[in-house]
Design an enzyme around this catalytic site. Structure first.
Site, PDB file in Angstrom:
ATOM      1  N   LEU A  21       0.836  -1.215   0.000  1.00 37.58           N
ATOM      2  CA  LEU A  21       0.000   0.000   0.000  1.00 37.58           C
ATOM      3  C   LEU A  21       0.864   1.255   0.000  1.00 37.58           C
ATOM      4  CD1 LEU A  21      -2.786  -0.497   2.721  1.00 37.58           C
ATOM      5  CD2 LEU A  21      -3.108  -0.217   0.270  1.00 37.58           C
ATOM      6  N   SER A  22       2.175   1.089   0.216  1.00 39.90           N
ATOM      7  CA  SER A  22       3.044   2.259   0.410  1.00 39.90           C
ATOM      8  C   SER A  22       3.030   3.259  -0.747  1.00 39.90           C
ATOM      9  CB  SER A  22       4.482   1.818   0.705  1.00 39.90           C
ATOM     10  OG  SER A  22       4.504   1.131   1.927  1.00 39.90           O
ATOM     11  N   LYS A  71      15.403  -6.190   4.572  1.00 45.24           N
ATOM     12  CA  LYS A  71      15.624  -5.261   5.694  1.00 45.24           C
ATOM     13  C   LYS A  71      16.943  -5.474   6.446  1.00 45.24           C
ATOM     14  CE  LYS A  71      10.860  -4.212   6.925  1.00 45.24           C
ATOM     15  NZ  LYS A  71       9.894  -4.133   8.013  1.00 45.24           N
ATOM     16  N   ASP A 107       9.723   1.193  12.069  1.00 38.53           N
ATOM     17  CA  ASP A 107       8.639   0.257  12.441  1.00 38.53           C
ATOM     18  C   ASP A 107       8.291   0.353  13.935  1.00 38.53           C
ATOM     19  OD1 ASP A 107       8.362  -0.834   9.884  1.00 38.53           O
ATOM     20  OD2 ASP A 107       9.892  -2.351  10.244  1.00 38.53           O
ATOM     21  N   GLY A 131       4.772 -13.937  19.004  1.00 43.00           N
ATOM     22  CA  GLY A 131       5.547 -13.866  17.767  1.00 43.00           C
ATOM     23  C   GLY A 131       6.981 -13.464  18.060  1.00 43.00           C
ATOM     24  N   ALA A 132       7.889 -13.827  17.170  1.00 44.56           N
ATOM     25  CA  ALA A 132       9.297 -13.516  17.396  1.00 44.56           C
ATOM     26  C   ALA A 132      10.018 -13.190  16.088  1.00 44.56           C
ATOM     27  CB  ALA A 132       9.981 -14.686  18.094  1.00 44.56           C
ATOM     28  N   ASN A 155       6.333 -17.604  21.362  1.00 41.46           N
ATOM     29  CA  ASN A 155       6.331 -17.837  19.912  1.00 41.46           C
ATOM     30  C   ASN A 155       6.140 -19.320  19.625  1.00 41.46           C
ATOM     31  OD1 ASN A 155       6.704 -16.867  17.199  1.00 41.46           O
ATOM     32  ND2 ASN A 155       8.657 -17.968  17.198  1.00 41.46           N
ATOM     33  N   ARG A 156       5.531 -19.610  18.486  1.00 44.05           N
ATOM     34  CA  ARG A 156       5.296 -21.012  18.100  1.00 44.05           C
ATOM     35  C   ARG A 156       6.613 -21.788  18.104  1.00 44.05           C
ATOM     36  NH1 ARG A 156       3.033 -21.858  12.172  1.00 44.05           N
ATOM     37  NH2 ARG A 156       5.011 -20.829  11.748  1.00 44.05           N
ATOM     38  N   ARG A 160      13.296 -19.593  18.365  1.00 46.55           N
ATOM     39  CA  ARG A 160      13.314 -18.243  17.782  1.00 46.55           C
ATOM     40  C   ARG A 160      13.028 -17.193  18.870  1.00 46.55           C
ATOM     41  NH1 ARG A 160       9.844 -16.567  12.531  1.00 46.55           N
ATOM     42  NH2 ARG A 160      11.248 -14.941  11.793  1.00 46.55           N
TER      43      ARG A 160
HETATM   44  P1  ATR Z   1       7.654 -10.406  10.516  1.00 46.05           P
HETATM   45  O1  ATR Z   1       9.031 -10.014  10.090  1.00 46.05           O
HETATM   46  O2  ATR Z   1       6.558  -9.646   9.823  1.00 46.05           O
HETATM   47  O3  ATR Z   1       7.478 -10.413  11.998  1.00 46.05           O
HETATM   48  P2  ATR Z   1       8.185 -13.237  10.235  1.00 46.05           P
HETATM   49  O4  ATR Z   1       9.621 -13.014  10.553  1.00 46.05           O
HETATM   50  O5  ATR Z   1       7.843 -14.140   9.098  1.00 46.05           O
HETATM   51  O6  ATR Z   1       7.420 -11.875   9.932  1.00 46.05           O
HETATM   52  O7  ATR Z   1       7.450 -13.761  11.562  1.00 46.05           O
HETATM   53  C1  ATR Z   1       6.181 -14.241  11.538  1.00 46.05           C
HETATM   54  C2  ATR Z   1       5.753 -14.627  12.965  1.00 46.05           C
HETATM   55  O8  ATR Z   1       4.443 -15.202  12.894  1.00 46.05           O
HETATM   56  C3  ATR Z   1       6.648 -15.676  13.609  1.00 46.05           C
HETATM   57  O9  ATR Z   1       6.696 -15.416  14.998  1.00 46.05           O
HETATM   58  C4  ATR Z   1       5.884 -16.967  13.317  1.00 46.05           C
HETATM   59  O10 ATR Z   1       6.147 -18.013  14.219  1.00 46.05           O
HETATM   60  P3  ATR Z   1       7.394 -19.038  13.964  1.00 46.05           P
HETATM   61  O11 ATR Z   1       8.623 -18.323  14.436  1.00 46.05           O
HETATM   62  O12 ATR Z   1       7.069 -20.229  14.761  1.00 46.05           O
HETATM   63  O13 ATR Z   1       7.406 -19.300  12.468  1.00 46.05           O
HETATM   64  C5  ATR Z   1       4.468 -16.494  13.508  1.00 46.05           C
HETATM   65  N1  ATR Z   1       3.474 -17.350  12.870  1.00 46.05           N
HETATM   66  C6  ATR Z   1       3.211 -17.462  11.540  1.00 46.05           C
HETATM   67  N2  ATR Z   1       2.210 -18.333  11.328  1.00 46.05           N
HETATM   68  C7  ATR Z   1       1.823 -18.797  12.554  1.00 46.05           C
HETATM   69  C8  ATR Z   1       0.838 -19.738  13.017  1.00 46.05           C
HETATM   70  N3  ATR Z   1       0.038 -20.394  12.170  1.00 46.05           N
HETATM   71  N4  ATR Z   1       0.734 -19.936  14.357  1.00 46.05           N
HETATM   72  C9  ATR Z   1       1.535 -19.294  15.220  1.00 46.05           C
HETATM   73  N5  ATR Z   1       2.494 -18.396  14.853  1.00 46.05           N
HETATM   74  C10 ATR Z   1       2.634 -18.158  13.542  1.00 46.05           C
END
Ligand code: ATR
Length: 288
Positions: A21-22, A71, A107, A131-132, A155-156, A160
């Site tokens: 969208l930027s 990045k 960001d 998330g991480a 985080n999942r 990470r």
């Molecule tokens: P960004 O730079 O935008 O943060 P990214 O580096 O791809 O994007 O990170 C995506 C995040 O979403 C990660 O924390 C990812 O978890 P993993 O480290 O386990 O991959 C998380 N994520 C993506 N899909 C997911 C899902 N279905 N359930 C839980 N976490 C999810």
């Protein structure tokens, strides 16, 4: 938009860039404030990033935004990076300052600004981040700077999150307590009832039908729910709205990080209301 002999180019380097969208947001801002600038997307293959970055100088561009997957990689081709971009290890904005390339990361600051504008103070708050990835890191660095009392990371992929915590531990803070829990404990970790702010930085919610990354039932009614997903009302935000909890989607973060980039290229305050309006128009009714 009038393109003249004097018009300078601002670019977006990503791969892919088709869904961004930027260009809409930044060209609206340039027009609104009468800048002799035009913003163009460039799909830059990773192996071409060095050449593309040098071309900012060769073509006399004002600068660029940088997005996935460049990045982190672009840092090595820049002359200097800001303290925050250095801490995050990633750059999303480059400015051509008289032949030298300076890198910034807007960001995290965009995230903080979006809360500040809502009158929300982060000082002494207890915060949960799910998330991480890159977004979690950029936001966490700024949460430490703002003096949150406690930062819980889940985080999942546990390894990470562990890596993210190690990175944050190396940043001198005014005493933020860092905690880490396994993903399966996200609804049941100790002290969850004291969490003031919950931030989803995962991509869960971007696609229609995605489940919520968290069950809000066991959290305090007074907690503030922030989902950085900006293209729809996610299940997480839906839960928050139904329960009457304060909540916010990611559109303002997008607008303020773009506004800060605009200011770096132009030296002027960004017309953020106009930028938000045009972004909303493009996202459609569901996101208003
Ligand atoms: P960004 O730079 O935008 O943060 P990214 O580096 O791809 O994007 O990170 C995506 C995040 O979403 C990660 O924390 C990812 O978890 P993993 O480290 O386990 O991959 C998380 N994520 C993506 N899909 C997911 C899902 N279905 N359930 C839980 N976490 C999810």
């Amino acid at each position: 938009m009038k393109i003249k002999g004097t018009t300078k180019v601002v670019g977006l380097f990503g791969y892919p860039v088709a869904h961004t969208l930027s260009p809409i947001i930044q060209n609206t801002a340039f027009q609104e404030t009468d800048q002799d600038l035009i913003y163009l997307p460039f799909s830059v293959e990773p192996r071409q990033l060095e050449v593309a970055t040098r071309s900012i100088l060769a073509l006399g561009m004002r600068g660029v935004n940088v997005t996935i997957p460049h990045k982190e990689q672009i840092v090595r081709y820049l002359d200097q990076v800001s303290e925050q971009a250095g801490l995050v290890g990633a750059v999303n904005t480059v400015v051509n300052r008289e032949g030298k390339l300076a890198g910034y990361n807007t960001d995290g600051e965009g995230f903080i600004e979006s809360l500040r504008r809502k009158g929300y103070s982060l000082r002494d708050k207890e915060v949960l981040i799910i998330g991480a990835g890159g977004a979690a890191l950029a936001i966490s660095v700024f949460l430490l700077r703002e003096g949150v009392a406690r930062l819980v990371l889940i985080n999942r992929t546990y390894a990470r999150a562990r890596k993210l915590v190690s990175k944050l531990e190396s940043i001198p803070t005014s005493g933020t307590k860092l905690e880490l829990f396994k993903f399966k404990r996200r609804n049941s970790f100790p002290g969850k009832e004291r969490i003031d702010l919950i931030i989803n930085t995962t991509s869960l919610g971007m696609h229609k039908g995605d489940p919520s990354p968290l069950d809000l039932e066991s959290f305090s009614d007074s907690s503030y729910i922030y989902d950085i997903v900006y293209n729809r009302e996610t299940q997480l935000l839906h839960q928050a709205r139904v329960r009457g909890m304060q909540h916010q989607g990611g559109l303002d973060m997008l607008i303020y990080q773009g506004g800060l980039s605009f200011k770096l290229w132009t030296g002027k305050e960004a017309p953020v209301n106009k930028m938000r309006k045009i972004a909303q128009e493009h996202l459609g009714e569901a996101n208003l």
